[in-house]
Design an enzyme around this catalytic site. Structure first.
Site, PDB file in Angstrom:
ATOM      1  N   HIS A   1      63.224  78.020  39.670  1.00 18.34           N
ATOM      2  CA  HIS A   1      61.815  77.843  39.298  1.00 18.34           C
ATOM      3  C   HIS A   1      60.943  78.896  39.983  1.00 18.34           C
ATOM      4  O   HIS A   1      60.043  79.478  39.368  1.00 18.34           O
ATOM      5  CB  HIS A   1      61.315  76.466  39.752  1.00 18.34           C
ATOM      6  CG  HIS A   1      61.922  75.290  39.055  1.00 18.34           C
ATOM      7  ND1 HIS A   1      62.443  74.216  39.730  1.00 18.34           N
ATOM      8  CD2 HIS A   1      62.086  75.015  37.730  1.00 18.34           C
ATOM      9  CE1 HIS A   1      62.889  73.316  38.866  1.00 18.34           C
ATOM     10  NE2 HIS A   1      62.700  73.779  37.649  1.00 18.34           N
TER      11      HIS A   1
ATOM     12  N   LYS B   1      64.531  62.002  31.668  1.00 17.73           N
ATOM     13  CA  LYS B   1      65.252  62.293  32.922  1.00 17.73           C
ATOM     14  C   LYS B   1      64.918  61.252  33.983  1.00 17.73           C
ATOM     15  O   LYS B   1      63.768  60.802  34.072  1.00 17.73           O
ATOM     16  CB  LYS B   1      64.850  63.672  33.462  1.00 17.73           C
ATOM     17  CG  LYS B   1      65.380  64.837  32.651  1.00 17.73           C
ATOM     18  CD  LYS B   1      64.995  66.140  33.325  1.00 17.73           C
ATOM     19  CE  LYS B   1      65.426  67.350  32.517  1.00 17.73           C
ATOM     20  NZ  LYS B   1      64.855  68.587  33.050  1.00 17.73           N
TER      21      LYS B   1
ATOM     22  N   ARG C   1      67.592  80.049  31.121  1.00 17.35           N
ATOM     23  CA  ARG C   1      68.849  80.417  31.792  1.00 17.35           C
ATOM     24  C   ARG C   1      69.897  80.853  30.798  1.00 17.35           C
ATOM     25  O   ARG C   1      70.846  81.543  31.147  1.00 17.35           O
ATOM     26  CB  ARG C   1      69.371  79.224  32.603  1.00 17.35           C
ATOM     27  CG  ARG C   1      68.585  78.940  33.866  1.00 17.35           C
ATOM     28  CD  ARG C   1      68.872  77.577  34.399  1.00 17.35           C
ATOM     29  NE  ARG C   1      68.440  76.561  33.441  1.00 17.35           N
ATOM     30  CZ  ARG C   1      68.314  75.264  33.720  1.00 17.35           C
ATOM     31  NH1 ARG C   1      68.626  74.815  34.911  1.00 17.35           N
ATOM     32  NH2 ARG C   1      67.891  74.422  32.801  1.00 17.35           N
TER      33      ARG C   1
ATOM     34  N   SER D   1      67.613  71.422  38.636  1.00 14.06           N
ATOM     35  CA  SER D   1      67.267  70.290  39.507  1.00 14.06           C
ATOM     36  C   SER D   1      68.299  69.180  39.368  1.00 14.06           C
ATOM     37  O   SER D   1      68.656  68.529  40.358  1.00 14.06           O
ATOM     38  CB  SER D   1      65.874  69.759  39.152  1.00 14.06           C
ATOM     39  OG  SER D   1      64.899  70.744  39.354  1.00 14.06           O
TER      40      SER D   1
HETATM   41  O1  PNS Z   1      61.520  70.450  33.875  1.00 17.89           O
HETATM   42  P1  PNS Z   1      61.545  69.810  32.515  1.00 17.89           P
HETATM   43  O2  PNS Z   1      62.139  68.423  32.607  1.00 17.89           O
HETATM   44  O3  PNS Z   1      62.201  70.661  31.490  1.00 17.89           O
HETATM   45  O4  PNS Z   1      60.016  69.626  32.114  1.00 17.89           O
HETATM   46  C1  PNS Z   1      59.704  69.116  30.847  1.00 17.89           C
HETATM   47  C2  PNS Z   1      58.193  68.923  30.686  1.00 17.89           C
HETATM   48  C3  PNS Z   1      57.671  67.893  31.694  1.00 17.89           C
HETATM   49  C4  PNS Z   1      57.482  70.241  30.918  1.00 17.89           C
HETATM   50  C5  PNS Z   1      58.024  68.456  29.244  1.00 17.89           C
HETATM   51  O5  PNS Z   1      58.781  67.295  29.037  1.00 17.89           O
HETATM   52  C6  PNS Z   1      56.567  68.216  28.884  1.00 17.89           C
HETATM   53  O6  PNS Z   1      55.854  69.156  28.591  1.00 17.89           O
HETATM   54  N1  PNS Z   1      56.148  66.948  28.936  1.00 17.89           N
HETATM   55  C7  PNS Z   1      54.795  66.557  28.689  1.00 17.89           C
HETATM   56  C8  PNS Z   1      54.684  65.737  27.398  1.00 17.89           C
HETATM   57  C9  PNS Z   1      54.591  66.639  26.190  1.00 17.89           C
HETATM   58  O7  PNS Z   1      53.690  67.444  26.054  1.00 17.89           O
HETATM   59  N2  PNS Z   1      55.555  66.463  25.281  1.00 17.89           N
HETATM   60  C10 PNS Z   1      55.628  67.196  24.051  1.00 17.89           C
HETATM   61  C11 PNS Z   1      56.305  68.551  24.249  1.00 17.89           C
HETATM   62  S1  PNS Z   1      56.382  69.448  22.729  1.00 17.89           S
END
Ligand code: PNS
Length: 160
Positions: A17, A41, A90, A127
């Protein structure tokens, strides 16, 4: 002022990150690292712990701040005036996961997503794997900032 958001669960923040956050800080005037909730998750650290670890980790960059968000990432971006989301890739699996989200987010508000290729040496760093390996007694100290390694040890000792 070009402002970008680096969103993620950051449970916990890893060196992978930080590679992306640091490079985003070089591309944009201001970067907001935003911790959200990925409903698919399971979490080890609560939101305040994740924010504290992030604050320590981004201290070297004067144009990077940290915030929590709930709800849609596009609404958070609009609220703070960010025109771009920065994500690291990645490999192909990340791309397949991230592309529809980037397209959905652009559909919703027009926010752009900028993908940065992750450093080759961090290709295996996630993570989820960090938590699994640390929980089973493996050494992850080279893959996370030192304060995160300490917190992981503390958290897992509390659980033992
Ligand atoms: O580290 P991650 O788990 O890949 O993060 C994912 C995250 C939290 C960035 C993603 O799930 C997110 O943007 N969640 C907020 C809700 C949202 O906007 N959902 C629609 C995405 S198109």
């Amino acid at each position: 002022m070009r402002r970008a958001v680096c969103p993620g669960s950051f449970d916990p923040v890893t060196n992978g990150h930080l590679d992306i956050i640091g490079r985003a800080a070089g591309l944009f005037d201001e970067v907001v690292v935003a911790t959200g909730v990925n409903v698919s998750k399971s979490r080890l650290f609560d939101p305040e712990e994740r924010l504290e670890m992030l604050r320590e980790a981004v201290a070297p960059w004067s144009n990077v701040t940290v915030a929590g968000f709930s709800g849609l990432i596009v609404d958070f971006c609009r609220d703070i005036g960010a025109g771009a989301i920065v994500k690291g890739l990645r490999g192909a699996t990340d791309y397949e996961y991230e592309l529809p989200m980037a397209q959905m987010n652009r559909h919703l508000t027009g926010v752009e997503t900028v993908f940065l290729p992750g450093a080759v040496g961090n290709a295996f760093v996630s993570s989820s794997l960090i938590k699994e390996v640390a929980t089973l007694g493996g050494d992850v100290s080279a893959l996370v900032p030192a304060p995160v390694a300490a917190r992981l040890a503390e958290k897992l000792a509390d659980r033992a």
